[in-house]
Scaffold this active site. Structure first.
Site, PDB file in Angstrom:
ATOM      1  N   GLU A 271     -44.426  11.167   0.934  1.00 57.89           N
ATOM      2  CA  GLU A 271     -45.513   9.109   1.046  1.00 57.89           C
ATOM      3  C   GLU A 271     -45.827   9.120  -1.257  1.00 57.89           C
ATOM      4  O   GLU A 271     -45.287  10.494  -1.613  1.00 57.89           O
ATOM      5  CB  GLU A 271     -46.618   9.990   1.024  1.00 57.89           C
ATOM      6  CG  GLU A 271     -47.886  10.513   0.820  1.00 57.89           C
ATOM      7  CD  GLU A 271     -48.869  10.323  -0.206  1.00 57.89           C
ATOM      8  OE1 GLU A 271     -48.765   9.062  -1.008  1.00 57.89           O
ATOM      9  OE2 GLU A 271     -49.632  10.983  -0.114  1.00 57.89           O
TER      10      GLU A 271
ATOM     11  N   ARG B 230     -56.030  16.956   1.310  1.00 59.96           N
ATOM     12  CA  ARG B 230     -54.015  16.933   2.729  1.00 59.96           C
ATOM     13  C   ARG B 230     -54.135  15.922   2.282  1.00 59.96           C
ATOM     14  O   ARG B 230     -53.884  14.555   3.673  1.00 59.96           O
ATOM     15  CB  ARG B 230     -55.536  16.392   3.846  1.00 59.96           C
ATOM     16  CG  ARG B 230     -56.523  18.055   3.960  1.00 59.96           C
ATOM     17  CD  ARG B 230     -56.690  18.448   5.467  1.00 59.96           C
ATOM     18  NE  ARG B 230     -56.699  18.882   5.974  1.00 59.96           N
ATOM     19  CZ  ARG B 230     -55.490  19.860   6.315  1.00 59.96           C
ATOM     20  NH1 ARG B 230     -55.947  21.182   5.239  1.00 59.96           N
ATOM     21  NH2 ARG B 230     -54.655  19.909   7.085  1.00 59.96           N
TER      22      ARG B 230
ATOM     23  N   CYS C 190     -40.104  13.866  -3.655  1.00 57.50           N
ATOM     24  CA  CYS C 190     -39.786  15.233  -3.689  1.00 57.50           C
ATOM     25  C   CYS C 190     -40.102  16.226  -4.305  1.00 57.50           C
ATOM     26  O   CYS C 190     -40.609  17.274  -4.553  1.00 57.50           O
ATOM     27  CB  CYS C 190     -38.448  15.079  -3.508  1.00 57.50           C
ATOM     28  SG  CYS C 190     -38.032  14.286  -5.257  1.00 57.50           S
TER      29      CYS C 190
ATOM     30  N   HIS D 182     -33.917  14.003  -8.051  1.00 50.26           N
ATOM     31  CA  HIS D 182     -34.424  14.311  -6.024  1.00 50.26           C
ATOM     32  C   HIS D 182     -34.171  15.891  -7.024  1.00 50.26           C
ATOM     33  O   HIS D 182     -33.587  16.710  -7.417  1.00 50.26           O
ATOM     34  CB  HIS D 182     -33.201  14.548  -5.647  1.00 50.26           C
ATOM     35  CG  HIS D 182     -34.006  14.229  -4.091  1.00 50.26           C
ATOM     36  ND1 HIS D 182     -34.876  14.372  -3.130  1.00 50.26           N
ATOM     37  CD2 HIS D 182     -33.063  15.734  -3.525  1.00 50.26           C
ATOM     38  CE1 HIS D 182     -35.306  15.069  -1.748  1.00 50.26           C
ATOM     39  NE2 HIS D 182     -34.174  15.913  -2.485  1.00 50.26           N
TER      40      HIS D 182
ATOM     41  N   ASP E 297     -35.176  21.090   2.544  1.00 53.39           N
ATOM     42  CA  ASP E 297     -35.353  19.874   1.876  1.00 53.39           C
ATOM     43  C   ASP E 297     -36.837  19.174   2.787  1.00 53.39           C
ATOM     44  O   ASP E 297     -36.553  18.682   3.276  1.00 53.39           O
ATOM     45  CB  ASP E 297     -34.057  18.760   1.448  1.00 53.39           C
ATOM     46  CG  ASP E 297     -34.823  17.793   0.176  1.00 53.39           C
ATOM     47  OD1 ASP E 297     -36.070  18.262   0.447  1.00 53.39           O
ATOM     48  OD2 ASP E 297     -33.947  17.475  -0.225  1.00 53.39           O
TER      49      ASP E 297
END
Length: 263
Positions: free
Chosen positions: A40, A65, A70, A107, A122
């Site tokens: 997210e 939580r 990435c 990334h 990943d």
């Protein structure tokens, strides 16, 4: 990673601490990450740059939580794997997915060596990324990873019969946390960055992949046609985040949704 943080990480994944250093364990950890911790971009969408220090990741992902993208999810994974005894390291990649030219090194992914084999892991690419460790140089039914001149190692996904699309490319150049910080800054601030423009949330739930893309909520289940629902109000987005992804929305979410033209 401290013992307390390892315990909190494994608790979030609903895994025990006696995992041996094996491919089977790595596969369990990868799948648990995808199931339990959403991808997210709420922090970036609402206008902030995430703090990706280990303490901040512990607070956000393990205590509050939340999820992350990435440069949050894969460093947390890598630190946890190292604490369990895995030979794991981070690498930065250039995104090729849905781009006319390679993007910057923004990334973040994880490479894990087990015995003489090396695997790509990943948990931070969202929908089209791998859902299990992928042996470097191997071909799977819908993913393949192979060297390519001028790019390094390229991960590709099959999206139709005979139709392969590149996801990203990376090299084995050493990656430090300053490289990850630079990728984080680019992803969160670069003009035109997808993460600043729209809301993206994904997670796996058994054989179903849940995706919130802007105001469209989709369910992709093995063997079934995708289901799509257009969320009509900011309150509907908030409810979707809570019910489907277990995320409490940030206070500035409604303003960001309206400011960026989603409502």
């Amino acid at each position: 990673m401290s013992h307390d943080m390892v315990d909190a990480w494994l608790s979030r994944l609903v895994l025990s601490s006696d995992l041996p250093v094996t491919l089977e364990s790595l596969t369990k950890i990868t799948r648990a990450h995808l199931d339990r911790i959403p991808f997210e971009n709420l922090t970036v969408f609402c206008g902030d740059v995430p703090d990706i220090s280990l303490d901040a990741l512990e607070e956000k992902i393990l205590r509050q939580r939340r999820g992350g993208y990435c440069v949050e999810l894969n460093p947390l994974l890598c630190a946890g794997l190292r604490a369990l005894g895995f030979d794991a390291r981070l690498r930065m990649a250039r995104v090729l997915w849905q781009r006319d030219a390679p993007g910057p090194r923004s990334h973040c992914l994880c490479l894990v060596r087990i015995g003489g084999d090396e695997y790509l892991v990943d948990v931070g690419f969202g929908g089209p990324g791998p859902t299990a460790p992928l042996l470097l140089g191997s071909d799977g039914p819908d993913l393949r990873i192979a060297p390519r001149d001028g790019l390094g190692t390229v991960l590709s996904r099959q999206v139709g019969r005979g139709d392969w699309r590149d996801l990203y490319a990376f090299t084995d150049e050493m990656t430090t946390m300053s490289d990850v910080q630079a990728g984080n800054w680019l992803a969160a601030t670069l003009p035109g960055s997808l993460f600043t423009r729209t809301l993206i949330v994904t997670r796996h739930s058994g054989d179903t992949r849940l995706v919130l893309d802007g105001t469209t909520f989709r369910r992709f289940a093995d063997g079934r046609a995708p289901e799509a629902e257009t969320l009509q109000t900011p309150d509907a987005v908030r409810s979707c985040l809570q019910d489907a992804f277990g995320i409490d929305p940030l206070p500035g979410l409604e303003d960001a949704l309206i400011r960026k033209g989603l409502f």
